[in-house]
Design an enzyme around this catalytic site. Structure first.
Site, PDB file in Angstrom:
ATOM      1  N   CYS A  14       0.852  -1.198   0.000  1.00 20.22           N
ATOM      2  CA  CYS A  14       0.000   0.000   0.000  1.00 20.22           C
ATOM      3  C   CYS A  14       0.877   1.233   0.000  1.00 20.22           C
ATOM      4  O   CYS A  14       1.925   1.237   0.644  1.00 20.22           O
ATOM      5  CB  CYS A  14      -0.846   0.067   1.268  1.00 20.22           C
ATOM      6  SG  CYS A  14      -2.075  -1.191   1.381  1.00 20.22           S
ATOM      7  N   THR A  28       0.187   9.104   0.271  1.00 22.34           N
ATOM      8  CA  THR A  28       0.656  10.430   0.669  1.00 22.34           C
ATOM      9  C   THR A  28      -0.539  11.093   1.328  1.00 22.34           C
ATOM     10  O   THR A  28      -1.631  11.122   0.742  1.00 22.34           O
ATOM     11  CB  THR A  28       1.088  11.268  -0.555  1.00 22.34           C
ATOM     12  OG1 THR A  28       2.090  10.561  -1.276  1.00 22.34           O
ATOM     13  CG2 THR A  28       1.640  12.618  -0.136  1.00 22.34           C
ATOM     14  N   GLN A  44      -0.081  15.950  -0.866  1.00 25.33           N
ATOM     15  CA  GLN A  44      -0.152  15.366  -2.222  1.00 25.33           C
ATOM     16  C   GLN A  44       0.212  16.364  -3.325  1.00 25.33           C
ATOM     17  O   GLN A  44       0.188  17.564  -3.113  1.00 25.33           O
ATOM     18  CB  GLN A  44      -1.568  14.821  -2.472  1.00 25.33           C
ATOM     19  CG  GLN A  44      -1.823  13.549  -1.673  1.00 25.33           C
ATOM     20  CD  GLN A  44      -3.197  12.975  -1.867  1.00 25.33           C
ATOM     21  OE1 GLN A  44      -3.990  13.500  -2.653  1.00 25.33           O
ATOM     22  NE2 GLN A  44      -3.504  11.914  -1.142  1.00 25.33           N
ATOM     23  N   TYR A  62       6.002  13.669  -3.417  1.00 23.70           N
ATOM     24  CA  TYR A  62       6.310  12.654  -2.393  1.00 23.70           C
ATOM     25  C   TYR A  62       5.916  11.246  -2.863  1.00 23.70           C
ATOM     26  O   TYR A  62       6.581  10.274  -2.536  1.00 23.70           O
ATOM     27  CB  TYR A  62       5.593  12.967  -1.084  1.00 23.70           C
ATOM     28  CG  TYR A  62       6.087  14.201  -0.375  1.00 23.70           C
ATOM     29  CD1 TYR A  62       7.361  14.245   0.184  1.00 23.70           C
ATOM     30  CD2 TYR A  62       5.275  15.329  -0.256  1.00 23.70           C
ATOM     31  CE1 TYR A  62       7.811  15.376   0.854  1.00 23.70           C
ATOM     32  CE2 TYR A  62       5.719  16.476   0.414  1.00 23.70           C
ATOM     33  CZ  TYR A  62       6.992  16.488   0.958  1.00 23.70           C
ATOM     34  OH  TYR A  62       7.424  17.598   1.616  1.00 23.70           O
ATOM     35  N   GLY A  63       4.814  11.162  -3.602  1.00 20.78           N
ATOM     36  CA  GLY A  63       4.359   9.848  -4.078  1.00 20.78           C
ATOM     37  C   GLY A  63       5.419   9.199  -4.958  1.00 20.78           C
ATOM     38  O   GLY A  63       5.784   8.036  -4.772  1.00 20.78           O
ATOM     39  N   GLU A  85       1.493  -4.174  -5.506  1.00 24.72           N
ATOM     40  CA  GLU A  85       0.354  -5.082  -5.379  1.00 24.72           C
ATOM     41  C   GLU A  85      -0.858  -4.512  -6.114  1.00 24.72           C
ATOM     42  O   GLU A  85      -1.030  -3.298  -6.155  1.00 24.72           O
ATOM     43  CB  GLU A  85       0.054  -5.214  -3.884  1.00 24.72           C
ATOM     44  CG  GLU A  85      -0.779  -6.389  -3.535  1.00 24.72           C
ATOM     45  CD  GLU A  85      -0.956  -6.478  -2.030  1.00 24.72           C
ATOM     46  OE1 GLU A  85      -0.030  -6.929  -1.344  1.00 24.72           O
ATOM     47  OE2 GLU A  85      -2.022  -6.066  -1.574  1.00 24.72           O
TER      48      GLU A  85
HETATM   49  N1  ACO Z   1      -5.237  14.397 -10.309  1.00 21.14           N
HETATM   50  C1  ACO Z   1      -4.521  14.128 -11.424  1.00 21.14           C
HETATM   51  N2  ACO Z   1      -3.284  13.536 -11.404  1.00 21.14           N
HETATM   52  C2  ACO Z   1      -2.779  13.197 -10.203  1.00 21.14           C
HETATM   53  C3  ACO Z   1      -3.473  13.458  -8.993  1.00 21.14           C
HETATM   54  C4  ACO Z   1      -4.762  14.072  -9.098  1.00 21.14           C
HETATM   55  N3  ACO Z   1      -5.468  14.357  -8.001  1.00 21.14           N
HETATM   56  N4  ACO Z   1      -2.708  13.014  -7.965  1.00 21.14           N
HETATM   57  C5  ACO Z   1      -1.581  12.490  -8.494  1.00 21.14           C
HETATM   58  N5  ACO Z   1      -1.634  12.588  -9.847  1.00 21.14           N
HETATM   59  C6  ACO Z   1      -0.652  12.095 -10.810  1.00 21.14           C
HETATM   60  C7  ACO Z   1       0.114  13.186 -11.478  1.00 21.14           C
HETATM   61  O1  ACO Z   1       0.575  12.713 -12.716  1.00 21.14           O
HETATM   62  C8  ACO Z   1       1.274  13.352 -10.519  1.00 21.14           C
HETATM   63  O2  ACO Z   1       2.406  13.874 -11.117  1.00 21.14           O
HETATM   64  P1  ACO Z   1       2.514  15.478 -11.397  1.00 21.14           P
HETATM   65  O3  ACO Z   1       2.135  16.147 -10.116  1.00 21.14           O
HETATM   66  O4  ACO Z   1       3.968  15.628 -11.768  1.00 21.14           O
HETATM   67  O5  ACO Z   1       1.584  15.755 -12.516  1.00 21.14           O
HETATM   68  C9  ACO Z   1       1.553  11.916 -10.125  1.00 21.14           C
HETATM   69  O6  ACO Z   1       0.277  11.274 -10.108  1.00 21.14           O
HETATM   70  C10 ACO Z   1       2.186  11.704  -8.761  1.00 21.14           C
HETATM   71  O7  ACO Z   1       2.346  12.874  -8.070  1.00 21.14           O
HETATM   72  P2  ACO Z   1       3.136  12.900  -6.694  1.00 21.14           P
HETATM   73  O8  ACO Z   1       3.071  14.288  -6.168  1.00 21.14           O
HETATM   74  O9  ACO Z   1       4.486  12.285  -6.813  1.00 21.14           O
HETATM   75  O10 ACO Z   1       2.259  11.884  -5.826  1.00 21.14           O
HETATM   76  P3  ACO Z   1       1.432  12.159  -4.516  1.00 21.14           P
HETATM   77  O11 ACO Z   1       2.356  12.536  -3.397  1.00 21.14           O
HETATM   78  O12 ACO Z   1       0.286  13.015  -4.775  1.00 21.14           O
HETATM   79  O13 ACO Z   1       0.952  10.651  -4.179  1.00 21.14           O
HETATM   80  C11 ACO Z   1      -0.527   8.825  -4.307  1.00 21.14           C
HETATM   81  C12 ACO Z   1       0.336   9.806  -5.101  1.00 21.14           C
HETATM   82  C13 ACO Z   1       0.342   8.101  -3.275  1.00 21.14           C
HETATM   83  C14 ACO Z   1      -1.139   7.787  -5.228  1.00 21.14           C
HETATM   84  C15 ACO Z   1      -1.631   9.679  -3.588  1.00 21.14           C
HETATM   85  O14 ACO Z   1      -2.492  10.193  -4.567  1.00 21.14           O
HETATM   86  C16 ACO Z   1      -2.448   8.927  -2.581  1.00 21.14           C
HETATM   87  O15 ACO Z   1      -1.992   8.705  -1.455  1.00 21.14           O
HETATM   88  N6  ACO Z   1      -3.693   8.550  -2.955  1.00 21.14           N
HETATM   89  C17 ACO Z   1      -4.588   7.876  -2.013  1.00 21.14           C
HETATM   90  C18 ACO Z   1      -4.154   6.453  -1.754  1.00 21.14           C
HETATM   91  C19 ACO Z   1      -3.937   5.675  -3.043  1.00 21.14           C
HETATM   92  O16 ACO Z   1      -4.760   5.695  -3.943  1.00 21.14           O
HETATM   93  N7  ACO Z   1      -2.816   4.933  -3.077  1.00 21.14           N
HETATM   94  C20 ACO Z   1      -2.490   4.036  -4.172  1.00 21.14           C
HETATM   95  C21 ACO Z   1      -3.265   2.757  -4.028  1.00 21.14           C
HETATM   96  S1  ACO Z   1      -2.595   1.466  -4.992  1.00 21.14           S
HETATM   97  C22 ACO Z   1      -1.494   0.668  -3.945  1.00 21.14           C
HETATM   98  O17 ACO Z   1      -1.443   0.988  -2.775  1.00 21.14           O
HETATM   99  C23 ACO Z   1      -0.623  -0.414  -4.487  1.00 21.14           C
END
Ligand code: ACO
Ligand code: ZN
Length: 444
Positions: A310, A313, A318, A322-323, A344
């Site tokens: 899992c 962020t 977000q 950091y993601g 996963e």
């Molecule tokens: N809308 C559109 N694109 C998005 C969004 C959004 N709300 N959030 C992230 N992205 C995309 C973008 O392409 C972004 O890159 P960019 O900012 O350069 O355009 C990219 O994803 C990642 O951006 P980061 O800033 O590196 O990632 P972030 O810190 O926001 O974390 C994460 C991404 C972990 C998926 C976060 O959105 C999160 O915690 N979501 C909720 C939990 C989740 O869904 N986790 C993944 C489940 S799958 C698993 O656990 C195996």
């Protein structure tokens, strides 16, 4: 994949603000509303269109209707649940709706004036009995809840997806307080039953214990001596630190983390078996302590070559890179283990976007610099990204051709540049020289 591919384009994916909700009656039987009052009756008689509309009320669970969202526009929704408004008239209900164009994290309680009754579709597409069955947990659901770690599960088939959505359809906790942030939650999380009536929870940002009242938290903060996650600090660069927490050694912390994380992860099951996992908790550190930004979990032994279970962020952090840092970190650990890895499944919509962005950037950076031929196996060896993920990424970018029974990478520099630009920012870099870590070895 179980999760919806919809991604809202208006910012960071946070759910709309859940406005102050009027109190609701708990005892009332929502499925058998009382007859209209005399005043309602008078309004109905004087206006035929109103009469028609009033006749629809209260709306049934399953009704499809247009609903005014926070962007001021109307969007199609499906009524997921309804509840009587305390001290309201007989038809005064509020409705928990799912915006069919958006991810479930945007589901919310709405008031009647947000719904456009002219757009009500007569056929209620789901049997009302669903509502009743939802209140009775199946044995399978009970088992899911009785286990504790938030962990991904196999691809969800249509039936289990429906079961999952039915059981977790209404968010229980609306907001949490964590450190200096008040955060609106996205999904249901199965907190222990004594928290059933809570709409807000107060977390200690260091040990992640959660409490029902602010005063309890304040008292706790005077006593709690943690200033960072438990476990070993395995990375520090500038103000960023990563802690490795063993679920077996820090069981309560790990379970608290799972409860917290589930509020933002949809298709994950809660398992109590945190012993089998390591948790990598990323923090921003200052003179007050190390503040959690996000984390990923990793099985100590994965038969399916998963290098991440899992990832999260926290919403205030977000879209800041950091993601991608967490993803890059998980691959750096795989490189140190001398293994390839993959996250996963199922991936959430935001998870897929983040992984796709990471894979694209890493692979295209190599292809740009590389002279001569390169195979998918070589790319996999260099990056620890599993061959299937490399193939699907390059296929989605249309950089793969199938010639004479073989996959061939076609990398025109101009096309690579175009894709790199579209892949967004690179995220925060992992400085591998700052990583002090040895792969997990079972001590028993
Ligand atoms: N809308 C559109 N694109 C998005 C969004 C959004 N709300 N959030 C992230 N992205 C995309 C973008 O392409 C972004 O890159 P960019 O900012 O350069 O355009 C990219 O994803 C990642 O951006 P980061 O800033 O590196 O990632 P972030 O810190 O926001 O974390 C994460 C991404 C972990 C998926 C976060 O959105 C999160 O915690 N979501 C909720 C939990 C989740 O869904 N986790 C993944 C489940 S799958 C698993 O656990 C195996
Ligand atoms: Zn504490």
């Amino acid at each position: 994949m179980g999760s919806s591919a919809n991604t809202e384009t208006n910012g960071n994916g946070a759910p709309p603000s859940s406005n102050q909700k009027p109190p609701v009656t708990n005892g009332g039987d929502a499925s058998h509303p009382p007859p209209p009052s005399a005043l309602d009756q008078a309004i109905i008689e004087s206006d035929p269109s109103k009469k028609r509309k009033m006749g629809m009320l209260p709306l049934e669970v399953g009704t499809r209707v247009m609903c005014r969202w926070r962007d001021g526009k109307h969007h199609p929704v499906k009524v997921i649940e309804r509840r009587r408004i305390h001290n309201g008239g007989p038809n005064d209900y509020e409705y928990y709706v799912h915006y069919t164009e958006f991810n479930r994290r945007l589901d919310e309680w709405t008031q009647l004036d947000q719904l456009d009754l002219d757009s009500v579709e007569c056929a209620v597409d789901e049997k009302v009995e669903d509502k009743v069955t939802s209140l009775k947990m199946t044995r399978h659901q009970k088992r899911k809840i009785d286990e504790t770690h938030v962990e991904g599960h196999e691809e969800l088939d249509a039936a289990s997806l429906r079961e999952h959505e039915e059981f977790t359809k209404v968010k229980n906790i609306a907001t949490i307080e964590l450190g200096k942030y008040e955060i609106e939650t996205w999904y249901f999380s199965p907190f222990p039953p004594e928290y059933n009536e809570c709409v807000k929870l107060f977390f200690c940002e260091f040990c992640l214990n959660f409490m029902k009242r602010k005063e309890q938290l304040q008292r706790h903060m005077r006593k709690c001596d943690l200033k960072h996650p438990p476990g070993d600090e395995i990375y520090r660069s500038g103000t960023l630190s990563m802690f490795e927490v063993d679920g077996k050694k820090n069981k309560v912390y790990a379970q608290n983390l799972c409860y917290l994380a589930k509020l933002f992860l949809d298709h994950k099951t809660l398992y109590y078996d945190v012993d089998l996992f390591l948790f990598y908790v990323l923090c921003e550190c200052d003179d007050r302590g190390c503040h959690m930004v996000g984390y990923f979990s990793k099985e100590k032994h994965s038969e399916e070559a998963y290098n991440l279970a899992c990832i999260l962020t926290l919403p205030p952090y977000q879209r800041k890179g950091y993601g991608k840092f967490l993803i890059a970190f998980s691959y750096e650990l795989s490189k140190k283990e001398g293994k390839v890895g993959t996250p996963e499944r199922p991936l959430s919509d935001l998870g897929l976007l983040s992984y796709r962005g990471y894979w694209t950037r890493v692979l295209l950076d190599i292809l740009k610099k590389h002279k001569g031929n390169i195979s998918i196996k070589e790319l996999s060896d260099m990056t620890a990204i599993k061959a299937e993920d490399i193939l699907s990424t390059l296929q989605s970018l249309e950089l793969i051709q199938y010639r004479k029974g073989q996959h061939v990478i076609c990398a025109d520099p101009k096309v690579l540049d175009r894709h790199l630009k579209a892949a967004g920012r690179g995220g925060l870099d992992v400085d591998v020289s700052k990583l002090i870590w040895t792969p997990y070895r079972d001590q028993s």
